[in-house]
Scaffold this motif. Sequence first.
Motif, PDB file in Angstrom:
ATOM      1  N   HIS A 177       0.825  -1.211   0.000  1.00 40.72           N
ATOM      2  CA  HIS A 177       0.000   0.000   0.000  1.00 40.72           C
ATOM      3  C   HIS A 177       0.858   1.259   0.000  1.00 40.72           C
ATOM      4  O   HIS A 177       0.572   2.225  -0.722  1.00 40.72           O
ATOM      5  CB  HIS A 177      -0.934   0.001   1.219  1.00 40.72           C
ATOM      6  N   LEU A 178       1.917   1.268   0.788  1.00 45.14           N
ATOM      7  CA  LEU A 178       2.793   2.443   0.828  1.00 45.14           C
ATOM      8  C   LEU A 178       3.520   2.638  -0.502  1.00 45.14           C
ATOM      9  O   LEU A 178       3.794   3.776  -0.901  1.00 45.14           O
ATOM     10  CB  LEU A 178       3.795   2.297   1.975  1.00 45.14           C
ATOM     11  N   THR A 179       3.814   1.553  -1.206  1.00 48.12           N
ATOM     12  CA  THR A 179       4.429   1.662  -2.526  1.00 48.12           C
ATOM     13  C   THR A 179       3.480   2.321  -3.517  1.00 48.12           C
ATOM     14  O   THR A 179       3.901   3.140  -4.358  1.00 48.12           O
ATOM     15  CB  THR A 179       4.848   0.270  -3.031  1.00 48.12           C
ATOM     16  N   LEU A 180       2.194   1.987  -3.439  1.00 49.62           N
ATOM     17  CA  LEU A 180       1.214   2.638  -4.315  1.00 49.62           C
ATOM     18  C   LEU A 180       1.126   4.133  -4.025  1.00 49.62           C
ATOM     19  O   LEU A 180       1.012   4.948  -4.952  1.00 49.62           O
ATOM     20  CB  LEU A 180      -0.156   1.982  -4.126  1.00 49.62           C
ATOM     21  N   LEU A 181       1.186   4.508  -2.756  1.00 49.32           N
ATOM     22  CA  LEU A 181       1.185   5.933  -2.429  1.00 49.32           C
ATOM     23  C   LEU A 181       2.440   6.604  -2.978  1.00 49.32           C
ATOM     24  O   LEU A 181       2.371   7.716  -3.530  1.00 49.32           O
ATOM     25  CB  LEU A 181       1.108   6.127  -0.909  1.00 49.32           C
ATOM     26  N   ALA A 182       3.586   5.944  -2.844  1.00 50.12           N
ATOM     27  CA  ALA A 182       4.832   6.498  -3.374  1.00 50.12           C
ATOM     28  C   ALA A 182       4.746   6.666  -4.891  1.00 50.12           C
ATOM     29  O   ALA A 182       5.227   7.671  -5.442  1.00 50.12           O
ATOM     30  CB  ALA A 182       6.007   5.598  -2.994  1.00 50.12           C
ATOM     31  N   ALA A 183       4.134   5.692  -5.583  1.00 51.07           N
ATOM     32  CA  ALA A 183       3.973   5.796  -7.034  1.00 51.07           C
ATOM     33  C   ALA A 183       3.117   6.994  -7.399  1.00 51.07           C
ATOM     34  O   ALA A 183       3.398   7.722  -8.372  1.00 51.07           O
ATOM     35  CB  ALA A 183       3.355   4.508  -7.580  1.00 51.07           C
ATOM     36  N   TYR A 184       2.050   7.227  -6.628  1.00 52.84           N
ATOM     37  CA  TYR A 184       1.180   8.387  -6.874  1.00 52.84           C
ATOM     38  C   TYR A 184       1.957   9.695  -6.723  1.00 52.84           C
ATOM     39  O   TYR A 184       1.828  10.606  -7.557  1.00 52.84           O
ATOM     40  CB  TYR A 184       0.002   8.342  -5.903  1.00 52.84           C
ATOM     41  N   ILE A 185       2.779   9.791  -5.670  1.00 58.16           N
ATOM     42  CA  ILE A 185       3.543  11.016  -5.448  1.00 58.16           C
ATOM     43  C   ILE A 185       4.597  11.207  -6.542  1.00 58.16           C
ATOM     44  O   ILE A 185       4.796  12.320  -7.047  1.00 58.16           O
ATOM     45  CB  ILE A 185       4.190  10.979  -4.049  1.00 58.16           C
ATOM     46  N   VAL A 186       5.271  10.119  -6.926  1.00 57.62           N
ATOM     47  CA  VAL A 186       6.281  10.213  -7.985  1.00 57.62           C
ATOM     48  C   VAL A 186       5.655  10.677  -9.298  1.00 57.62           C
ATOM     49  O   VAL A 186       6.194  11.542 -10.002  1.00 57.62           O
ATOM     50  CB  VAL A 186       6.990   8.858  -8.174  1.00 57.62           C
ATOM     51  N   LEU A 187       4.491  10.122  -9.653  1.00 58.16           N
ATOM     52  CA  LEU A 187       3.827  10.514 -10.891  1.00 58.16           C
ATOM     53  C   LEU A 187       3.287  11.938 -10.818  1.00 58.16           C
ATOM     54  O   LEU A 187       3.116  12.603 -11.842  1.00 58.16           O
ATOM     55  CB  LEU A 187       2.693   9.528 -11.216  1.00 58.16           C
ATOM     56  N   ALA A 188       2.975  12.403  -9.606  1.00 57.94           N
ATOM     57  CA  ALA A 188       2.548  13.801  -9.456  1.00 57.94           C
ATOM     58  C   ALA A 188       3.727  14.740  -9.678  1.00 57.94           C
ATOM     59  O   ALA A 188       3.590  15.806 -10.294  1.00 57.94           O
ATOM     60  CB  ALA A 188       1.952  14.031  -8.078  1.00 57.94           C
ATOM     61  N   VAL A 189       4.905  14.334  -9.190  1.00 54.54           N
ATOM     62  CA  VAL A 189       6.111  15.147  -9.366  1.00 54.54           C
ATOM     63  C   VAL A 189       6.625  15.062 -10.788  1.00 54.54           C
ATOM     64  O   VAL A 189       7.059  16.059 -11.392  1.00 54.54           O
ATOM     65  CB  VAL A 189       7.202  14.703  -8.367  1.00 54.54           C
ATOM     66  N   SER A 190       6.564  13.861 -11.370  1.00 51.93           N
ATOM     67  CA  SER A 190       7.058  13.634 -12.735  1.00 51.93           C
ATOM     68  C   SER A 190       5.991  12.885 -13.533  1.00 51.93           C
ATOM     69  O   SER A 190       6.028  11.657 -13.634  1.00 51.93           O
ATOM     70  CB  SER A 190       8.360  12.825 -12.697  1.00 51.93           C
ATOM     71  N   PRO A 191       4.978  13.588 -14.062  1.00 50.93           N
ATOM     72  CA  PRO A 191       3.842  12.932 -14.741  1.00 50.93           C
ATOM     73  C   PRO A 191       4.280  12.110 -15.947  1.00 50.93           C
ATOM     74  O   PRO A 191       5.230  12.458 -16.620  1.00 50.93           O
ATOM     75  CB  PRO A 191       2.974  14.112 -15.172  1.00 50.93           C
TER      76      PRO A 191
END
Length: 366
Positions: free
Chosen positions: A352-366
């Motif tokens: 679950h925390l990895t999915l949150l990290a993926a969301y933040i990474v894609l927000a920073v670098s779409p």
Amino acid sequence: MIASLRAPLRHWTTVLPVLAVVLLGLTWGRSLPPPLVGVVAYFLAGAVLAAVHHAEVIAHRVGEPFGSLVLAVAVTVIEVALIVTLMVDGGEKSAALARDTVFAAVMITCNGIVGLSLLVGSLRRRVAVFNAEGTGAALATVATLAGLSLVLPTFTTTTPGPRFSTPQLVFAALAALVLYGLFVATQTVRHRDYFLPVTSSGEVIDTEEHADPPTARAALISLALLALALIAVVGLAKAVSPTIESGVAAAGLPSSVVGIVIALLVLLPETIAAVRAAHRDRVQTSLNLGLGSAMASIGLTIPAVALATVWLPGPLLLGLGASHMVLLALTVIVGTLTVVPGRATPLQGGVHLTLLAAYIVLAVSP
């Protein structure tokens, strides 16, 4: 006796929310210099900790799942007021604000709060135990609300763009209210036992045994101070948002990062309360907070912004893009697989925390 009554009033959890609200009134709508931003950030952090304290006092008085519901609804109501205010002030450039904020809240709660709670609970007790029936019902409601409100607008054809027509928006708003109302009735009346904490040994906890519950007067005082603390958290988060915006712009990051940072600040009280509950082997309470906050965010925000469109000048964009829909689908699938056994190891928390990290990474670098 008089001294004992006055002592709680001098406690920092009593004084700080009041001072934070006073500071909010003094700084509202003003451009803050860097030193004052530091002061605001200090009181913001203090208001978060005070909110957690008073939420736990109320939860101890009313018991679960009512305590989790009070904190989730209180935070969401104030958050909705902030969203609507920003949309009214922002004009057409804020057309996607509700969508971005709600989706950020869903990802932070369903992956961040849930993941942290499962990780803390399982590391402390080897296996985190919770009620699959209650948690599954909450996850199903969140998935339905998110699908109807955030995914469906991308595929409708009546109006151009990822938005609903007026009849479709009315239906989505009413559906959100009805589903949220049904869930609250299920959680607090008909099947309350599905949402009570379960210990690692499988024992259902209906009352806290470590201390006597606070008096009704103390609970009412904590309720008032909780409201003040949450108003301060959301308002001071808005006050520091220009500094966050300038920092994000200077770093060359997308503007959507600002929404994530503000959502993280606003959801801090629930996050801390959930982690502390998981540390006490009350993982079900943590999941009630996480999924309940996601549900309240959708179930209250969508009807509020639907009503606000009566006077909002621009369109209301609700549909998610392709990458965000993939993340939402993964969250629902992984959440389902996590919930079904009623037990979780650190692996599920890490996923679950990895999915949150993926969301933040894609927000920073779409």
